[in-house]
Design a protein around this motif. Structure first.
Motif, PDB file in Angstrom:
ATOM      1  N   GLY A 629     -33.812 -11.396  18.073  1.00 26.32           N
ATOM      2  CA  GLY A 629     -32.865 -11.557  18.856  1.00 26.32           C
ATOM      3  C   GLY A 629     -32.181 -13.553  18.866  1.00 26.32           C
ATOM      4  O   GLY A 629     -31.246 -13.216  19.560  1.00 26.32           O
ATOM      5  N   GLU A 630     -33.095 -13.779  18.562  1.00 29.25           N
ATOM      6  CA  GLU A 630     -33.109 -15.424  19.347  1.00 29.25           C
ATOM      7  C   GLU A 630     -33.121 -16.227  17.586  1.00 29.25           C
ATOM      8  O   GLU A 630     -32.457 -17.117  18.085  1.00 29.25           O
ATOM      9  CB  GLU A 630     -34.407 -16.132  19.240  1.00 29.25           C
ATOM     10  N   ASN A 631     -33.171 -15.223  16.354  1.00 25.92           N
ATOM     11  CA  ASN A 631     -32.601 -16.119  15.531  1.00 25.92           C
ATOM     12  C   ASN A 631     -31.926 -15.885  14.901  1.00 25.92           C
ATOM     13  O   ASN A 631     -32.288 -16.412  13.032  1.00 25.92           O
ATOM     14  CB  ASN A 631     -34.200 -16.025  14.294  1.00 25.92           C
ATOM     15  N   GLY A 632     -31.293 -15.356  15.249  1.00 33.42           N
ATOM     16  CA  GLY A 632     -29.924 -15.188  13.706  1.00 33.42           C
ATOM     17  C   GLY A 632     -28.937 -13.431  14.972  1.00 33.42           C
ATOM     18  O   GLY A 632     -29.309 -13.255  15.793  1.00 33.42           O
ATOM     19  N   TRP A 633     -29.051 -12.375  13.560  1.00 32.73           N
ATOM     20  CA  TRP A 633     -27.953 -11.821  14.080  1.00 32.73           C
ATOM     21  C   TRP A 633     -28.345 -10.123  13.061  1.00 32.73           C
ATOM     22  O   TRP A 633     -28.456 -10.888  12.359  1.00 32.73           O
ATOM     23  CB  TRP A 633     -26.637 -12.135  14.501  1.00 32.73           C
ATOM     24  N   ALA A 634     -28.161  -9.865  14.003  1.00 28.59           N
ATOM     25  CA  ALA A 634     -28.257  -8.434  12.886  1.00 28.59           C
ATOM     26  C   ALA A 634     -26.668  -7.091  13.320  1.00 28.59           C
ATOM     27  O   ALA A 634     -26.278  -6.984  13.807  1.00 28.59           O
ATOM     28  CB  ALA A 634     -29.288  -7.445  13.623  1.00 28.59           C
ATOM     29  N   ILE A 635     -26.292  -7.319  11.894  1.00 23.07           N
ATOM     30  CA  ILE A 635     -25.454  -6.714  11.628  1.00 23.07           C
ATOM     31  C   ILE A 635     -25.593  -5.141  11.656  1.00 23.07           C
ATOM     32  O   ILE A 635     -26.212  -4.721  10.663  1.00 23.07           O
ATOM     33  CB  ILE A 635     -24.431  -6.659  10.022  1.00 23.07           C
ATOM     34  N   PRO A 636     -24.973  -4.454  12.206  1.00 28.17           N
ATOM     35  CA  PRO A 636     -25.077  -2.904  12.935  1.00 28.17           C
ATOM     36  C   PRO A 636     -24.473  -2.016  11.701  1.00 28.17           C
ATOM     37  O   PRO A 636     -23.655  -2.478  10.712  1.00 28.17           O
ATOM     38  CB  PRO A 636     -24.017  -2.385  14.207  1.00 28.17           C
ATOM     39  N   THR A 637     -26.072  -1.037  11.357  1.00 25.35           N
ATOM     40  CA  THR A 637     -25.188  -0.177  10.041  1.00 25.35           C
ATOM     41  C   THR A 637     -25.223   0.916  11.032  1.00 25.35           C
ATOM     42  O   THR A 637     -24.931   1.644  11.874  1.00 25.35           O
ATOM     43  CB  THR A 637     -26.161   0.233   9.048  1.00 25.35           C
ATOM     44  N   ALA A 638     -24.060   1.331   9.918  1.00 21.81           N
ATOM     45  CA  ALA A 638     -23.202   3.403  10.658  1.00 21.81           C
ATOM     46  C   ALA A 638     -24.347   3.805  10.475  1.00 21.81           C
ATOM     47  O   ALA A 638     -25.258   4.213   9.961  1.00 21.81           O
ATOM     48  CB  ALA A 638     -22.319   3.551   8.854  1.00 21.81           C
ATOM     49  N   PRO A 639     -24.353   4.684  10.720  1.00 18.80           N
ATOM     50  CA  PRO A 639     -24.909   5.937  11.263  1.00 18.80           C
ATOM     51  C   PRO A 639     -25.438   6.662   9.807  1.00 18.80           C
ATOM     52  O   PRO A 639     -24.691   6.753   8.490  1.00 18.80           O
ATOM     53  CB  PRO A 639     -24.415   7.610  12.027  1.00 18.80           C
ATOM     54  N   ALA A 640     -26.752   7.217   9.159  1.00 21.62           N
ATOM     55  CA  ALA A 640     -26.864   7.937   8.396  1.00 21.62           C
ATOM     56  C   ALA A 640     -26.233   9.690   8.189  1.00 21.62           C
ATOM     57  O   ALA A 640     -25.526   9.831   8.946  1.00 21.62           O
ATOM     58  CB  ALA A 640     -28.311   9.008   8.512  1.00 21.62           C
ATOM     59  N   GLY A 641     -25.805   9.464   6.733  1.00 16.59           N
ATOM     60  CA  GLY A 641     -25.099  10.793   6.764  1.00 16.59           C
ATOM     61  C   GLY A 641     -23.474  10.458   6.380  1.00 16.59           C
ATOM     62  O   GLY A 641     -22.116  10.995   6.319  1.00 16.59           O
ATOM     63  N   THR A 642     -22.815   9.087   6.869  1.00 19.76           N
ATOM     64  CA  THR A 642     -21.660   8.484   6.952  1.00 19.76           C
ATOM     65  C   THR A 642     -21.028   8.355   5.243  1.00 19.76           C
ATOM     66  O   THR A 642     -22.073   8.058   4.409  1.00 19.76           O
ATOM     67  CB  THR A 642     -21.422   6.989   7.819  1.00 19.76           C
ATOM     68  N   SER A 643     -19.795   8.942   5.354  1.00 17.05           N
ATOM     69  CA  SER A 643     -19.306   8.156   3.543  1.00 17.05           C
ATOM     70  C   SER A 643     -19.519   6.751   3.307  1.00 17.05           C
ATOM     71  O   SER A 643     -19.297   5.996   4.216  1.00 17.05           O
ATOM     72  CB  SER A 643     -18.120   8.920   4.069  1.00 17.05           C
ATOM     73  N   ALA A 644     -19.276   6.234   1.961  1.00 19.43           N
ATOM     74  CA  ALA A 644     -19.331   5.421   1.179  1.00 19.43           C
ATOM     75  C   ALA A 644     -18.748   4.201   1.659  1.00 19.43           C
ATOM     76  O   ALA A 644     -18.172   3.464   2.229  1.00 19.43           O
ATOM     77  CB  ALA A 644     -19.210   5.166  -0.218  1.00 19.43           C
ATOM     78  N   GLU A 645     -16.744   4.386   2.260  1.00 20.09           N
ATOM     79  CA  GLU A 645     -15.684   4.406   2.531  1.00 20.09           C
ATOM     80  C   GLU A 645     -15.830   4.335   3.838  1.00 20.09           C
ATOM     81  O   GLU A 645     -15.637   2.700   4.567  1.00 20.09           O
ATOM     82  CB  GLU A 645     -15.063   5.161   2.082  1.00 20.09           C
ATOM     83  N   ALA A 646     -16.228   5.015   5.035  1.00 23.51           N
ATOM     84  CA  ALA A 646     -15.959   5.019   5.736  1.00 23.51           C
ATOM     85  C   ALA A 646     -17.158   4.076   6.615  1.00 23.51           C
ATOM     86  O   ALA A 646     -17.586   3.414   7.374  1.00 23.51           O
ATOM     87  CB  ALA A 646     -16.354   6.395   6.989  1.00 23.51           C
ATOM     88  N   ARG A 647     -18.521   4.206   5.767  1.00 23.44           N
ATOM     89  CA  ARG A 647     -19.603   3.100   6.040  1.00 23.44           C
ATOM     90  C   ARG A 647     -19.273   1.544   6.224  1.00 23.44           C
ATOM     91  O   ARG A 647     -19.953   0.766   5.952  1.00 23.44           O
ATOM     92  CB  ARG A 647     -20.646   2.932   4.911  1.00 23.44           C
ATOM     93  N   ASP A 648     -18.519   1.146   4.547  1.00 23.55           N
ATOM     94  CA  ASP A 648     -17.942  -0.258   3.965  1.00 23.55           C
ATOM     95  C   ASP A 648     -17.163  -0.726   5.590  1.00 23.55           C
ATOM     96  O   ASP A 648     -17.172  -1.322   5.896  1.00 23.55           O
ATOM     97  CB  ASP A 648     -17.532   0.090   2.688  1.00 23.55           C
ATOM     98  N   ASP A 649     -15.904   0.736   5.965  1.00 26.35           N
ATOM     99  CA  ASP A 649     -15.126   0.157   7.050  1.00 26.35           C
ATOM    100  C   ASP A 649     -16.048  -0.291   8.167  1.00 26.35           C
ATOM    101  O   ASP A 649     -15.554  -1.595   9.189  1.00 26.35           O
ATOM    102  CB  ASP A 649     -14.380   0.886   7.176  1.00 26.35           C
ATOM    103  N   PHE A 650     -17.145   0.107   8.822  1.00 32.19           N
ATOM    104  CA  PHE A 650     -17.810   0.736   9.495  1.00 32.19           C
ATOM    105  C   PHE A 650     -18.562  -0.971   9.610  1.00 32.19           C
ATOM    106  O   PHE A 650     -18.328  -1.641  10.650  1.00 32.19           O
ATOM    107  CB  PHE A 650     -19.125   1.579  10.403  1.00 32.19           C
ATOM    108  N   GLU A 651     -19.096  -1.554   8.837  1.00 34.17           N
ATOM    109  CA  GLU A 651     -20.214  -2.414   8.846  1.00 34.17           C
ATOM    110  C   GLU A 651     -19.154  -3.879   8.288  1.00 34.17           C
ATOM    111  O   GLU A 651     -19.829  -5.047   8.804  1.00 34.17           O
ATOM    112  CB  GLU A 651     -21.456  -2.145   7.681  1.00 34.17           C
ATOM    113  N   SER A 652     -18.128  -3.565   8.102  1.00 35.72           N
ATOM    114  CA  SER A 652     -17.526  -4.398   7.952  1.00 35.72           C
ATOM    115  C   SER A 652     -17.020  -5.182   8.860  1.00 35.72           C
ATOM    116  O   SER A 652     -17.032  -6.238   9.370  1.00 35.72           O
ATOM    117  CB  SER A 652     -16.379  -4.560   6.165  1.00 35.72           C
TER     118      SER A 652
END
Length: 869
Positions: A629-652
């Motif tokens: 939490g002090e050495n950078g940032w964590a990019i949130p990841t999509a919930p398990a089971g999310t489609s590849a398309e929706a996952r990339d939309d969410f994470e981008s």
């Protein structure tokens, strides 16, 4: 006219500067700044022209130049001082020499690639760089390692871009005589040769070249020699350049030929034979077959030899995906072994080691990672998360055991700090904390550093990167066909006062090079933001056969070609170690956005961190365990089971939002002023008098806290203490008294495999427990087991207790051994123990029988278990 013969003429140095030969031939110069500076100062222009290669530099000097250097007293003094320093480094006791008699006397480390220096281009990416850092840190610690690999005629490819941004590969041929290598020779001066038989009565011969990596010798096998036919000469042509029989022959040479090279090296130099063999990824797995062959020639049976080899072998897996593992057809492997590679070793035994004879496997396939696990009594992944993923990935080899019990541990990778920390950072630390703190990046007193000084240093590193980027962008465009007149704009690429994000790595699809392009308009807006603009430097190579990876590069480069943003985002072709040493220090943020959990470790962010960069990454690989939490940032990841398309939309979208709302405002020191309308970059952050103190605090925290954790010194010490010493002790014990213990353990394992199918837990009862039990209550577990012809002392009867999940699985378990209470006759026994209900809530337990032998490394090692039902 082409030359019909070619010679490399060795430089003869005057006596007063003869130490230059010693300094040039030992690759310690690649991480020892004073030695590198000496060679640069001999002739800065020539040094730059030869790419910082001391051997090539000395080869450029004529007699007059050498005589002039020999007459320069300041040069002579520096040569003498540094030669004496190198000799001390090579001979004085270090960390490992203080570990006592249990420490291994010699360790063989096998890897298909090594990233030591760009002068010796025998690496493609993370695996090779990791192997190079492993050798360097082993040298610094005095660990008696011997590296084994292949010498590729062209190494890995050089990358360029076509006018339409398509990756193009070239393979410049290397001349071993012009590299910092020495040919291993017999007493009569002839080259030492290792030989393997091939099908159709052919033979594969290889020379053994030695590179000195500080205290660590690295043996590289070279098949491009006159003794071979044309096909055999091409076996070591390129790193990862072929498939099928070509790749299989490379791996046979690396593994089996590598063991033969070690034996030759020990015979010629008197070096102790290795006590531990470390297989760095499955490519080198055939080393175990050669060792089995040696022991069977000595008189051991297959089972006994396998037992002995396993005890002293460590296997490291580096891939979290099955597609990353080398797999051959079993018939193909059999074809080569029938040629006489291991004539006394049963072929069915060899094939059984790589057989995918488990649920979901392909029985016709020979799996190199599976062979590595079956040949290594100790195995590890390269980060905590990767260890967990590996246990699940290979759990079929230990069916009946919970995934957490699969005997694959983890040692998180690290980076060799002296190689990757920028000299400006090192000198800054040395001036304030003392020279001895630099080698391992000891920034424990970082809080004492003045914010303005540290911020100014970070800007210097950014300027250094930008100067390099401008040269590379210009050169790349010229190669793509642009004229000089078109390239005036390259003089203004990037800005020394703009937040700089770096992204550089191999380009397989799972690393998602183009996730940042998911919304091109939004990315443009981020790059051109009027108050807190961003600039991005990208580099990376795609495997020549990976069309999808090449397409990702093309898509990114076409975006960077846009005149509107080309001053803010660049792609640099031909990513290598030389580029990396400027890129990592010059970036403020290091971006990593793989598909979780497909990144085994990913050490590039570590190299950035030791230079004061902050990480912006998906919680994968090493970042999953070291992000705080002090050495950078964590990019949130999509919930398990999310489609590849929706996952990339969410994470981008999450990535864009982090940069827009948190990362960039914090860099410019405008977080508090955002709602009131922050001033532009000329008034804040990088360019102005107001310092971004929160950002600077994060830099200091990263340097002081994260630095030691990502050091390869920590990594190698972990390997020595957790894996090498136990493997050496096990190997010695198994070989004692003419391998008496190997014979005894092999007999035990054979009997267990034959008889364990008759072992059953017949009945389990809980005695003395109330219908409504309370915390602290005691009860007795009685287990009635049938062992057949197995003796009670050869097994353990265990109770596994813990909380019970919704699907009746046990979690947070504790393992206890029941005691033998009664022999019931006819191979039946009663085992019992008293248990306490030591926590409230759901509680449950299970009972099982497992093999037990003092020479086994884990309960699950044999993959045999009888669970109560």
């Amino acid at each position: 006219m082409k030359a019909i013969r070619r010679f490399t003429v060795r430089t003869v140095l005057p006596a007063s500067i003869s130490g230059l030969g010693h300094l040039a031939s030992n690759l310690r110069w690649s991480w020892h700044e004073p030695t590198a500076n000496l060679f640069r100062d001999l002739d800065p222009d020539a040094y730059a022209a030869v790419g910082g290669d001391p051997v090539a530099l000395l080869g450029q000097f004529d007699r007059a130049k050498l005589d002039a250097l020999a007459a320069d007293h300041s040069i002579v003094d520096r040569v003498n001082d540094l030669t004496a320093d190198l000799d001390r480094y090579l001979t004085e006791p270090r960390w490992c020499q203080n570990l006592g008699e249990n420490a291994p006397k010699s360790i063989a480390y096998f890897s298909p690639e090594y990233g030591i220096t760009s002068v010796l281009p025998q690496y493609s990416g993370g695996l090779g760089i990791l192997a190079g850092d492993h050798l360097k840190s082993a040298s610094d610690l005095g660990v008696p390692l011997i590296g084994v690999g292949l010498l590729y005629q062209a190494g890995y490819f050089k990358q360029a871009l076509s006018r339409d941004a398509w990756q193009q590969e070239s393979y410049p041929v290397l001349d071993p005589d012009g590299l910092p290598l020495t040919l291993l020779r017999e007493a009569d001066g002839s080259p030492a040769i290792v030989t393997l038989p091939l099908p159709d009565n052919r033979q594969l011969h290889a020379y053994i070249w030695r590179a000195d990596v500080g205290r660590v010798p690295l043996l590289l096998l070279d098949s491009n020699i006159p003794n071979n036919d044309d096909a055999a000469r091409q076996i070591t042509d390129r790193l990862y350049g072929g498939g099928g029989d070509h790749r299989l022959q490379q791996e046979l040479l690396l593994g089996m030929g590598g063991v033969k090279a070690l034996r030759t090296y020990a015979r010629l130099t008197g070096t102790p034979a290795p006590e531990v063999f470390h297989t760095n990824e499955g490519h080198a797995g055939f080393l175990g077959i050669e060792r089995i062959r040696e022991l069977m020639d000595y008189g051991l049976t297959w089972d006994e030899a396998l037992t002995a080899v396993r005890a002293s072998t460590v296997f490291t897996t580096h891939t979290p995906v099955p597609a990353g593992i080398d797999r051959f057809q079993a018939l193909q492997v059999g074809h080569f072994f029938r040629a006489g590679l291991a004539p006394n070793v049963p072929l069915d035994g060899i094939l059984s080691l790589g057989a995918e004879n488990y649920e979901g496997g392909d029985p016709a396939t020979f799996n190199m990672a599976v062979m590595g696990l079956r040949l290594g009594q100790r195995a590890n992944g390269v980060a905590k998360l990767h260890g967990k993923v590996s246990r699940g990935m290979f759990s079929g080899l230990w069916s009946g055991f919970d995934v957490d019990e699969v005997p694959i541990t983890s040692v998180t990778n690290g980076v060799h700090v002296p190689t990757w920390v920028d000299p400006k950072i090192a000198n800054f630390a040395a001036e304030r904390f003392g020279r001895n703190t630099v080698a391992e990046g000891d920034w424990s007193r970082a809080a004492d550093v003045d914010d303005a000084e540290l911020w100014a240093l970070r800007r210097e590193l950014r300027v250094q990167l930008i100067d390099d980027v401008r040269e590379r962008v210009r050169a790349s465009w010229i190669k793509r066909g642009a004229s000089e007149a078109e390239l005036e704009w390259t003089k203004n690429v990037l800005d020394p006062d703009v937040l700089t994000i770096g992204f550089a790595r191999r380009v397989p699809t799972y690393k998602r090079l183009t996730l940042m392009l998911r919304d091109p308009a939004r990315l443009k807006k981020i790059l051109l933001h009027p108050q807190h603009p961003v600039q991005i430097v990208v580099a990376g190579k795609s495997h020549p056969a990976d069309e999808a990876g090449k397409k990702m590069i093309q898509d990114l480069v076409r975006f960077t070609d846009d005149p509107e943003v080309r001053h803010r985002i660049v792609f640099l072709p031909n990513y290598d170690m030389k580029m990396a040493r400027t890129l990592f220090p010059g970036c403020d943020v290091w971006l990593n956005n793989p598909l979780r959990p497909l990144e085994a470790c990913g050490t590039s962010g570590m190299k950035a961190a030791i230079n004061g960069a902050l990480n912006l990454s998906v919680l994968d690989g090493w970042w999953d365990e070291l992000y705080d939490g002090e050495n950078g940032w964590a990019i949130p990841t999509a919930p398990a089971g999310t489609s590849a398309e929706a996952r990339d939309d969410f994470e981008s979208a999450a990535l864009y939002t982090l940069i827009e709302n948190t990362v960039a405002p914090r860099f410019y020191g405008t977080e508090a002023a955002e709602s009131a309308g922050a001033a532009g970059p000329s008034e804040h952050g990088a360019a102005g008098s107001e310092l971004p103190h929160t950002w600077i605090h994060m830099i200091k925290h990263t340097l002081s806290d994260l630095g030691p954790k990502v050091s390869a010194t920590r990594m190698v010490q972990d390997y020595v203490q957790q894996l090498y010493i136990p493997a050496a002790e096990a190997g010695r014990e198994i070989a004692a008294n003419e391998f008496a213990n190997a014979r005894e353990l092999a007999n035990y394992v054979s009997r267990m495999r034959a008889s364990f199918r008759n072992v059953h837990v017949e009945h389990v009862e809980s005695v003395g427990i109330d219908e409504e039990p309370s915390l602290g209550d005691y009860f007795r577990v009685n287990a009635y087991v049938r062992l057949g012809d197995i003796a009670p002392h050869e097994v353990q009867v265990q109770v596994i207790s813990g909380t019970v999940t919704a699907n009746d699985d046990l979690a947070d378990t504790v393992t206890s051994n029941l005691e033998l209470a009664q022999d019931l006759g006819e191979g039946r026994y009663l085992y019992t123990m008293e248990m306490v209900l030591n926590h409230s809530g759901s509680f449950g337990y299970g009972v099982r029988v497992v093999p037990s032998h003092p020479l086994l490394a884990s309960t699950a090692e044999l993959g045999l278990v009888a669970n109560a039902h």
